[in-house]
Write a protein that holds these residues in place. Structure first.
Motif, short mmCIF file in Angstrom:
data_model
loop_
_atom_site.label_atom_id
_atom_site.label_comp_id
_atom_site.label_asym_id
_atom_site.label_seq_id
_atom_site.Cartn_x
_atom_site.Cartn_y
_atom_site.Cartn_z
N PHE A 48 0.86 -1.18 0.00
CA PHE A 48 0.00 0.00 0.00
C PHE A 48 0.89 1.23 0.00
O PHE A 48 1.78 1.37 0.84
N CYS A 83 -7.17 3.05 -4.15
CA CYS A 83 -7.96 2.73 -2.95
C CYS A 83 -7.81 3.84 -1.90
O CYS A 83 -6.96 4.72 -2.02
N THR A 107 -8.29 4.23 2.67
CA THR A 107 -8.59 3.57 3.94
C THR A 107 -10.03 3.84 4.33
O THR A 107 -10.51 4.97 4.24
N LEU A 153 -9.83 -1.46 3.08
CA LEU A 153 -9.61 -0.54 1.98
C LEU A 153 -10.83 -0.55 1.07
O LEU A 153 -11.40 -1.61 0.82
#
Length: 295
Positions: free
Chosen positions: A8, A111, A113, A132
């Motif tokens: 990520f 994406c 959070t 996500l």
């Protein structure tokens, strides 16, 4: 032995690597949900006396991923430092990308959070879980694919021998002869694209036509030497801009009203370019991402 890995990376360039060989331990096959499939929603209508429903359409919903793992250290001070690092990287105010890797295979998805990342001390190690949300549910290749529809081809090579009696020996580049090019979309779904018109001289009303569907997109404007017009047909990013002397100007108002913000269908897409004037001074390129349903 090669293992799956997820990375990520937030919009500030800070990265969090997840895998069986990472300090942030995560068994991708067992502890990550939502990376493979997508949720399809079907819309239908019905009426009194009708048996069953009538199909109207469908859509693929946003993708949710649930990720579980643990911080693989028994040193409490190090674990607390890694927890703070993890929370900083998973800042909900920042967008990011998730990269899946297995051997030489790599896919990327945008994406953010979602919800609350949880990092809690268990009997021995700190365990974490976070979610996500991918508003665009499709994975893509890391780099864009570029297709030149109209361009000049370099013909100068070494060793260079110039024969004064042979005019062909003086050719340093030539115009690509084909005005129709097939853009083959190897992805699982149709996708938007960036169309780039570049003027090597004066060009008026450049147009790109889909030969198969007869859809087109045209700019009703005169381009000067060095001008670049970029048109984006992706959902959520549709628009047009002129780049002249390094300065960008919104050009949406110059798009012909009968134009279609075309999508690249799965498989073959045959495009033809043209212009009302100066077509030999026009370069055309298409940029797009091949998009996939899962990894």
């Amino acid at each position: 032995m090669e293992n799956e890995k997820l990375t990520f990376t937030n919009s500030r360039g800070e990265s969090l690597e997840l895998g069986t060989e990472s300090i942030f331990f995560c068994n991708i096959s067992k502890d990550v949900g939502g990376i493979a499939g997508v949720t399809n929603v079907i819309y239908s209508t019905n009426s009194m006396g009708q048996h069953g429903d009538t199909y109207v359409g469908q859509r693929i919903e946003a993708r949710d991923m649930d990720i579980l793992g643990h911080i693989n250290t028994r040193d409490k001070a190090q674990a607390l430092q890694l927890r703070r690092q993890m929370l900083k990287i998973l800042n909900p105010e920042l967008g990011g990308t998730l990269t899946y890797e297995y051997g030489g295979f790599k896919r990327v998805i945008n994406c953010r959070t979602f919800g609350e990342p949880k990092i809690e001390r268990k009997s021995v190690l700190y365990e974490f879980s976070f979610q996500l949300e991918c508003l665009n549910p499709f994975w893509r290749e890391e780099d864009e694919t570029k297709e030149d529809i109209a361009s000049w081809v370099a013909a100068w090579h070494f060793p260079c021998v110039i024969d004064k009696d042979d005019s062909k020996s003086m050719i340093f580049g030539y115009r690509a002869e084909s005005v129709i090019v097939d853009c083959y979309n190897e992805g699982d779904v149709s996708t938007g694209m960036r169309i780039r018109f570049t003027a090597l001289g004066t060009v008026s009303n450049p147009i790109l036509l889909n030969v198969d569907t007869e859809e087109f997109i045209q700019v009703n404007a005169v381009m000067q030497t060095g001008d670049v017009i970029e048109i984006n047909t992706k959902y959520g990013s549709k628009g047009a801009k002129l780049i002249r002397d390094g300065k960008e100007t919104d050009y949406f108002r110059y798009i012909d009203v009968d134009s279609t913000f075309m999508q690249l269908a799965i498989g073959d897409n045959n495009f033809r370019y043209d212009a009302a004037g100066g077509v030999n001074s026009l370069e055309v390129a298409i940029f797009y991402n091949k998009e996939f349903l899962g990894v």
